[in-house]
Design a protein around this motif. Sequence first.
Motif, short mmCIF file in Angstrom:
data_model
loop_
_atom_site.label_atom_id
_atom_site.label_comp_id
_atom_site.label_asym_id
_atom_site.label_seq_id
_atom_site.Cartn_x
_atom_site.Cartn_y
_atom_site.Cartn_z
N GLY A 289 0.79 -1.22 0.00
CA GLY A 289 0.00 0.00 0.00
C GLY A 289 0.82 1.27 0.00
N TYR A 433 3.64 9.55 10.13
CA TYR A 433 3.14 10.72 9.41
C TYR A 433 1.63 10.63 9.28
CZ TYR A 433 7.57 12.65 7.70
OH TYR A 433 8.79 13.26 7.60
N VAL A 435 -1.73 11.77 6.76
CA VAL A 435 -1.94 11.75 5.31
C VAL A 435 -1.55 13.08 4.68
CG1 VAL A 435 -3.72 11.61 3.53
CG2 VAL A 435 -3.63 9.89 5.34
N MET B 396 -10.83 7.64 0.96
CA MET B 396 -9.64 8.16 0.28
C MET B 396 -9.77 9.66 -0.01
SD MET B 396 -8.91 5.04 -2.34
CE MET B 396 -7.79 3.68 -1.90
N CYS B 399 -9.31 11.48 3.54
CA CYS B 399 -8.49 10.92 4.63
C CYS B 399 -7.37 11.86 5.06
CB CYS B 399 -7.98 9.54 4.28
SG CYS B 399 -6.81 9.48 2.94
N ASP B 400 -7.26 13.03 4.45
CA ASP B 400 -6.37 14.04 5.03
C ASP B 400 -7.16 14.90 6.02
OD1 ASP B 400 -7.88 15.68 3.36
OD2 ASP B 400 -6.17 16.89 2.73
N MET B 432 -8.31 12.77 10.40
CA MET B 432 -7.01 12.69 9.72
C MET B 432 -6.49 11.25 9.85
SD MET B 432 -4.43 14.14 8.12
CE MET B 432 -4.22 15.92 8.41
N TYR B 433 -6.34 10.59 8.72
CA TYR B 433 -5.76 9.24 8.74
C TYR B 433 -4.25 9.34 8.92
CZ TYR B 433 -9.83 6.50 7.22
OH TYR B 433 -11.02 5.86 7.15
N ASN B 434 -3.68 8.28 9.47
CA ASN B 434 -2.23 8.21 9.44
C ASN B 434 -1.80 7.37 8.23
OD1 ASN B 434 -2.06 5.44 10.14
ND2 ASN B 434 -2.18 5.93 12.32
N VAL B 435 -0.50 7.36 8.00
CA VAL B 435 0.01 6.72 6.78
C VAL B 435 -0.30 5.22 6.75
CG1 VAL B 435 2.14 6.11 5.57
CG2 VAL B 435 1.75 8.47 6.32
N ALA B 436 -0.19 4.57 7.90
CA ALA B 436 -0.48 3.13 7.94
C ALA B 436 -1.93 2.86 7.53
CB ALA B 436 -0.19 2.57 9.33
N ASN B 438 -3.79 4.81 5.63
CA ASN B 438 -3.91 5.09 4.20
C ASN B 438 -3.39 3.91 3.37
OD1 ASN B 438 -4.41 6.46 1.84
ND2 ASN B 438 -2.74 7.93 2.06
N ARG B 439 -2.29 3.30 3.81
CA ARG B 439 -1.76 2.15 3.08
C ARG B 439 -2.75 0.99 3.10
NH1 ARG B 439 4.79 2.25 4.64
NH2 ARG B 439 5.12 4.36 3.85
N ASN B 442 -5.21 1.59 0.42
CA ASN B 442 -4.61 1.27 -0.88
C ASN B 442 -4.61 -0.24 -1.14
OD1 ASN B 442 -4.12 4.00 -1.06
ND2 ASN B 442 -1.93 3.86 -0.66
#
Lengths: 575, 575
Positions: A289, A433, A435, B396, B399-400, B432-436, B438-439, B442
């Motif tokens: 991802g 981090y 998004v 998506m 998600c920021d 706010m999503y974090n990167v994990a 968001n992945r 994806n």
Amino acid sequence: MSADALFEAHLTKEDFAGYEDADKFKEYIPKLEAYRKRLADAVPAEITATLPKAVEELQKEQFNAVDYLYKEKLLTPQEFEYTDAPVKTLLAKIASGEWTAVDTYKAFAKRALLAHAFTNCAMEFMLDDGLQKAEELDAYYKEHGKTVGPLHGLPVSLKEHINYKGHITHASFVSNIDNIAEESSVSVQLLGKLGAIFYVRTNQPQTLMHLDSQNNYTGLTKCPYNLLLSSGGSSSGEGAICAYGGSVVGIGSDIGGSIRAPAAYSGCHGLRPTTKRISLLGGVSALGGQESVPAVAGPMARSIDAIELWMKHYINDGKPWDYDPWANRIPWREVEVPKAEDLTIAVIRDDGLVRVSPPIRRGLDQVVEKLKAAGVKILEFTPPKTDVAYQTINKMYNCDGNYMQGSYLKKSGEPLAKLTKWNLNYGDGAKMYNVAENRQLNMTRDNLRNEYNDYFVANNVDFVLSPAYNNVAPHSEEVYNWSYTALWNILDFPTMSFQTGLKQDPELDVWTEEDKNYTYRSDLEQLENENYKPDEFKGAPIALQLTGRRYFDEEVVAASKLIVDDILKVDLLKN
Amino acid sequence: MSADALFEAHLTKEDFAGYEDADKFKEYIPKLEAYRKRLADAVPAEITATLPKAVEELQKEQFNAVDYLYKEKLLTPQEFEYTDAPVKTLLAKIASGEWTAVDTYKAFAKRALLAHAFTNCAMEFMLDDGLQKAEELDAYYKEHGKTVGPLHGLPVSLKEHINYKGHITHASFVSNIDNIAEESSVSVQLLGKLGAIFYVRTNQPQTLMHLDSQNNYTGLTKCPYNLLLSSGGSSSGEGAICAYGGSVVGIGSDIGGSIRAPAAYSGCHGLRPTTKRISLLGGVSALGGQESVPAVAGPMARSIDAIELWMKHYINDGKPWDYDPWANRIPWREVEVPKAEDLTIAVIRDDGLVRVSPPIRRGLDQVVEKLKAAGVKILEFTPPKTDVAYQTINKMYNCDGNYMQGSYLKKSGEPLAKLTKWNLNYGDGAKMYNVAENRQLNMTRDNLRNEYNDYFVANNVDFVLSPAYNNVAPHSEEVYNWSYTALWNILDFPTMSFQTGLKQDPELDVWTEEDKNYTYRSDLEQLENENYKPDEFKGAPIALQLTGRRYFDEEVVAASKLIVDDILKVDLLKN
């Protein structure tokens, strides 16, 4: 500051709390031992007996295992003929019935076992699978009078993290030791249909994020030209097995240099294609991802011809998009080898971050002179914003706060390799981090891509020539800087790591007096430069990189043929 | 539950705190008024005089402005000839010298002004620019006896958020009212070199995230076939101007349906290509760096021929990768129109989320019958996991935590449109999503892509036919459901929204008794279905979607020609 102090100074962002756990790890030890035993048992005694001394001794002597292979005739003349044949000759001889797939395969299997005995390149041998496939190919050929596909009988080695049906696939995470792949990866399925033979899966480091090879399964892989040194990574085993000639093509993967570093250090060529040309579907990694800087699969080999042939058939006959909609539907174009006088090549001699060592400097100088003599127009190129590029890509690797790498590692509590600690501290280390921050990194990346693309277009630059690393193959567990390879990952520009035919020479490749008065620009540079001591890198291959614009993979390969085959006259199949 | 209550029930995730600020907004009002005045001043009195009544009255009457254009002969016969010419005829006549670029352009400019007078499709006219470019083209032709490029004299309209050098580019965010583009976007530059003429930039909603058009600059755009209804969005103005014939090709952009919805509702065709075939570099949006579900630019037109010609020349002659390394270097392939009997088309009649209204049901039934009669093999297809797909894409988008949309909106404190509130509540709203996380989204997306791709391959399905929306053009500010279009965004499968030639008929297209006993599967479905009242959608165009596998854009266009031109015999250039 001492090297140890410099190293320690880097390890400040991730505290590794909860990573290592000796009690948890204890449970995995019997399985790891069984895994290692299966590997050791796969190597017949007559192969091990070819070693003149214990490997530890050979390493101390900076032993050249490739040289020894030929000098001591570890293969029969016929086996040398099979395994040193140009790829088109090999495929043509099998396709004409002159050679059988079985005989050819057996020669490669033997050479692969030898490669492993010297370099520790394999994770797993599947010699029965290989033999069975070769027999099936011969039977098909006998019955139908034709091949099953354009790669009929081609021996291909595989980086371990690529799924192989019915086999453990672990990506060097101990916690994956029970992960049996239900299906082979798309690439394995597709190449299998085209006629490729698989028989060995190769070494890679813990987390896949070292340009080196340390892991808790099978340990370090060594450069076949100098067993003291690293074979590179993360496609560590592929570098060694391909350079030694144990397969015609190896499949590696690259997110920061992991195809190009092992090819460069070990002594073969390796292509990092533009993303999404080769499928990565079906495999284990901690980066699912993650698409800020996507991983890429690609071929490694002793000839550019083999790389080209593999790319062409993989894409045009394999049609990866039928299996994997992630794969771009871009046919491989036939591109003529360009004329030297039509080319403009920009040269990066220093990326502004880490100075190159003397052998790389010599390699660059000699190659540039030969290119000029052949009629290539050379521009000197100071690449812009390499600091931003390198900081940004390092943040991209870890911007999930090491969530996935951490999950895989903590599950088994396995000991952390030295360079695992190094990579877990990339970017902002364990900072998760959000998004919005990740999108900022992506925008920085896109601006860099635009700036570099504009440079190519505005200056009519066809390719960039650059070091593949600031050094030749370094000592194992001492590969700290990725900046020369990772630049092309963040830009996603296709890049060939190629052999110049030159080797490190302890007499020639020394730091000059001027070098010694140099003021380091960073701790990283100091750490890397101080690691180069001329006497310890005897005969290490000197490799460089050739880079084209995004999606200009075919042009990069065609120009590599001009440079490697015609101008430098490097032929790794002859020894 | 009432519609209002259902709407309110959705608005629970984003509290809009700090968004609207009347004091801040007050400062922008004079500039907005000046902006509107420039637009109003661009429309000559003789154009406005063609309206039989005030627009507000026409809207109440569900006025058909296209019908009126022809019946009342608002253009001269020669102007109709120019503006209703098939694209190849138009370009050939200019290229042969029979027509001048100036005469052709003037006819389109007049028709564009008329389109705007009835539908409010424009944001900005640049009629002097257009005339000057047309004169330059004629001068070049006169001097050199040839065209400047394959699109010499082609009138092209532009969605406003695409940068146009020296002009405000705001993406309907009031805070951008002082943002003067320093350079035109890549697409504008590239098409300009090929000979296209630009003269109008068109309407889009606040945030670009409505399938509708409300904003604080110029307000709503209307469907030219029924002025009561929405022209769709977010390429709202492009839908109306293209359907009315005010340009040959319009450039829209699509992240959830924003090309296909306005094409479907307004009465033209629109292609959402696979990502990265058409450059988006140089434009304003709140989604910079967001690559989980990338936006796509693409063409809208009254003929499939115009869409195909535009795609071919844009890609093959424009070479967007020379300007923008984000753009895939995939040449446009010449694909023959397929034979009906060679095709297998899978039909989605219901996506499991929102039931389609009676006119769409009739459209699907009739088109499927005609396809069958022509020899196409039809499969019924219940698309899997549409709930997961729709939830995931909605997450998506936001998600920021609405960071970028919020930044743009809060800066001016502008009033929020009804559907802005709706879209800010998509997914998890302001979380706010974090990167994990968001992945994870994806990976869910990639699994969906694999599953749908496997369906196509395993069943030899060439295309999927589906509704473009659960209804014909809805009332303005009542477009709540994106599920039929957004499915193909998360999958990134190229999709043509095409006109069937059928129009809503208040007598035929009624809910049946069975329909009335239906149990809604969700509030969203209830809200959408209750909005369809047969008497209020008179003559609304009935459109559908045709979807191919990722990167099969050429095949989608070729099959659209078969279906639209040959089987349905729809010709929007004849009236």
